[in-house]
Structure formats: structure tokens, C-alpha cells
Design a protein around this motif. Structure first.
Motif, PDB file in Angstrom:
ATOM      1  N   PRO A  16      47.518  34.217  38.549  1.00 14.12           N
ATOM      2  CA  PRO A  16      47.910  33.641  37.253  1.00 14.12           C
ATOM      3  C   PRO A  16      46.701  33.222  36.418  1.00 14.12           C
ATOM      4  O   PRO A  16      45.721  32.706  36.950  1.00 14.12           O
ATOM      5  N   SER A  17      46.787  33.445  35.125  1.00 14.94           N
ATOM      6  CA  SER A  17      45.730  33.027  34.214  1.00 14.94           C
ATOM      7  C   SER A  17      46.029  31.609  33.728  1.00 14.94           C
ATOM      8  O   SER A  17      47.115  31.069  33.964  1.00 14.94           O
ATOM      9  N   ASP A  18      45.071  30.996  33.039  1.00 13.51           N
ATOM     10  CA  ASP A  18      45.310  29.666  32.453  1.00 13.51           C
ATOM     11  C   ASP A  18      46.481  29.728  31.482  1.00 13.51           C
ATOM     12  O   ASP A  18      47.288  28.816  31.399  1.00 13.51           O
ATOM     13  N   TYR A  19      46.528  30.848  30.763  1.00 12.45           N
ATOM     14  CA  TYR A  19      47.629  31.046  29.812  1.00 12.45           C
ATOM     15  C   TYR A  19      48.970  31.028  30.545  1.00 12.45           C
ATOM     16  O   TYR A  19      49.926  30.391  30.101  1.00 12.45           O
ATOM     17  N   ASP A  20      49.022  31.720  31.674  1.00 10.38           N
ATOM     18  CA  ASP A  20      50.264  31.765  32.458  1.00 10.38           C
ATOM     19  C   ASP A  20      50.698  30.357  32.862  1.00 10.38           C
ATOM     20  O   ASP A  20      51.872  30.018  32.806  1.00 10.38           O
ATOM     21  N   ARG A  21      49.734  29.550  33.278  1.00  7.70           N
ATOM     22  CA  ARG A  21      50.061  28.195  33.745  1.00  7.70           C
ATOM     23  C   ARG A  21      50.536  27.336  32.571  1.00  7.70           C
ATOM     24  O   ARG A  21      51.493  26.578  32.678  1.00  7.70           O
ATOM     25  N   HIS A  53      48.953  47.839  28.200  1.00  7.73           N
ATOM     26  CA  HIS A  53      49.483  46.561  27.724  1.00  7.73           C
ATOM     27  C   HIS A  53      50.191  45.837  28.865  1.00  7.73           C
ATOM     28  O   HIS A  53      50.583  46.452  29.842  1.00  7.73           O
ATOM     29  N   GLU A  54      50.383  44.544  28.677  1.00  3.58           N
ATOM     30  CA  GLU A  54      51.146  43.774  29.657  1.00  3.58           C
ATOM     31  C   GLU A  54      52.618  44.036  29.445  1.00  3.58           C
ATOM     32  O   GLU A  54      53.106  43.989  28.326  1.00  3.58           O
ATOM     33  N   CYS A  55      53.322  44.291  30.516  1.00  3.59           N
ATOM     34  CA  CYS A  55      54.775  44.371  30.403  1.00  3.59           C
ATOM     35  C   CYS A  55      55.347  43.031  30.833  1.00  3.59           C
ATOM     36  O   CYS A  55      54.670  42.242  31.487  1.00  3.59           O
ATOM     37  N   TYR A  71      58.765  38.359  35.335  1.00  7.81           N
ATOM     38  CA  TYR A  71      57.664  39.151  35.898  1.00  7.81           C
ATOM     39  C   TYR A  71      56.803  39.626  34.734  1.00  7.81           C
ATOM     40  O   TYR A  71      57.285  39.748  33.618  1.00  7.81           O
ATOM     41  N   HIS A  72      55.540  39.839  34.988  1.00 12.48           N
ATOM     42  CA  HIS A  72      54.680  40.486  33.996  1.00 12.48           C
ATOM     43  C   HIS A  72      53.527  41.157  34.707  1.00 12.48           C
ATOM     44  O   HIS A  72      53.277  40.901  35.882  1.00 12.48           O
ATOM     45  N   SER A  73      52.857  42.040  33.978  1.00 13.80           N
ATOM     46  CA  SER A  73      51.778  42.804  34.600  1.00 13.80           C
ATOM     47  C   SER A  73      50.424  42.279  34.145  1.00 13.80           C
ATOM     48  O   SER A  73      50.308  41.660  33.089  1.00 13.80           O
ATOM     49  N   HIS A  74      49.421  42.514  34.976  1.00 15.81           N
ATOM     50  CA  HIS A  74      48.027  42.245  34.614  1.00 15.81           C
ATOM     51  C   HIS A  74      47.286  43.579  34.634  1.00 15.81           C
ATOM     52  O   HIS A  74      46.867  44.026  35.690  1.00 15.81           O
ATOM     53  N   PRO A  75      47.142  44.220  33.451  1.00 19.08           N
ATOM     54  CA  PRO A  75      46.449  45.513  33.412  1.00 19.08           C
ATOM     55  C   PRO A  75      44.961  45.357  33.754  1.00 19.08           C
ATOM     56  O   PRO A  75      44.273  44.532  33.148  1.00 19.08           O
TER      57      PRO A  75
HETATM   58 ZN    ZN Z   1      49.451  36.697  33.339  1.00 16.37          ZN
END
Ligand code: ZN
Length: 148
Positions: free
Chosen positions: A93-98, A23-25, A83-87
Motif C-alpha cells: 500500500p502507498s501513503d495515498y492508499d492509507r 494505468h491502475e485498475c 481491489y486495485h493494481s500497482h502498475p
Molecule cells: Zn495503491
């Protein structure tokens, strides 16, 4: 803009990323900002409350955020970013992140491949929100409190 991290914080983020894999932390960066330099003095692990199994997305609960904001204010620290992880995914960065990002804040992304921490990057959103710009992560010597 540059972000300064101690080795203890780096390890804290890596350990969190491994622990929560696949999972993403996610967590919050607290510290001080002077001009273009941000110094992380505390990393606070958050619970990922996103409903989609937390595998590709993260969401920090507003209540937890409020608690951290209060703590930060009491300690004279600023929220510098998250901060977050990308498993099993690159530290990009993803579109979601932006979509969910705000200008000025630093977004640290840690790639975790098969449970092992890999590349770590830091990003800030341009003021017009059109894209992220990568910023350097520097390691600093003095290891302040590593957080919870
Ligand atoms: Zn992300």
C-alpha cells in the motif's frame, strides 16, 4: 482476518489489471462476512476516475459506488472492500492508499509488471488508521459468479 477468493475472482482481478495496464485498475469486492472470515462472491470492475492519468492512484466515482451498493443490498451482499493494481510497482500500500482507506474493509493490491499480473496481497487498516496490516488470501473451491 482472512479473505477468501475463488480462482475465477482471482483471474478476473488479474485480467482487469493487465487490461488497464499501464494505468491502475480498480474494483469492488462484494460478499459475506462472518467473524474474521470474508468471502468474496462477486468482483465488480470500476472505472478509475482519478485525474492524474490513473497511473499511481485510483478513485471510484460516487455514482458507480452508489449503484454497486444498491445491487449488493438487493442481493444480500456486503461491500467487503476494493481491489486495485500497482502498475510496475510492488503490491504494497502507498501513503495515498492509507490516506483513503477505512478500517474493516479489505484492500486487495495486485502488482502488474510490464502488463503481466504478479504478486497479489490483501490489507486491512488498523482501527487507529496508523498502518495497514497484511491479511492472508485463501482460495476457495466453489467458483461463484465472477462478476462483470
Ligand atoms: Zn495503491
Amino acid at each position: 482476518v482472512a479473505t477468501w477468493l475463488s480462482e475465477a475472482h482471482l483471474r478476473h482481478i488479474q485480467a482487469h489489471g493487465s487490461r488497464d495496464f499501464p494505468h491502475e485498475c480498480c474494483g469492488i469486492l462484494l460478499g459475506t462476512a462472518k467473524g474474521d472470515e470474508k468471502r468474496v462472491l462477486r468482483t465488480v470492475a470500476m472505472t478509475n476516475t482519478h485525474e492524474d492519468g490513473h497511473e499511481r492512484r485510483y478513485l471510484i466515482s460516487p455514482l458507480e459506488m452508489l449503484r454497486v451498493e444498491k445491487e449488493a443490498r438487493a442481493e444480500g451482499l456486503l461491500i467487503l472492500g476494493t481491489y486495485h493494481s500497482h502498475p510496475n510497482h510492488p503490491a504494497v500500500p502507498s501513503d495515498y492508499d492509507r490516506e483513503w482507506a477505512w478500517p474493516w474493509y479489505t484492500y486487495i493490491i495486485l502488482s502488474v509488471m510490464g502488463g503481466i499480473p504478479a504478486e497479489m496481497t490483501a490489507w486491512t487498516l488498523l482501527d487507529d488508521r496508523s498502518s495497514f496490516q497484511e491479511e492472508p488470501i485463501h482460495l476457495m473451491d466453489a467458483p461463484p459468479e465472477a462478476g462483470s
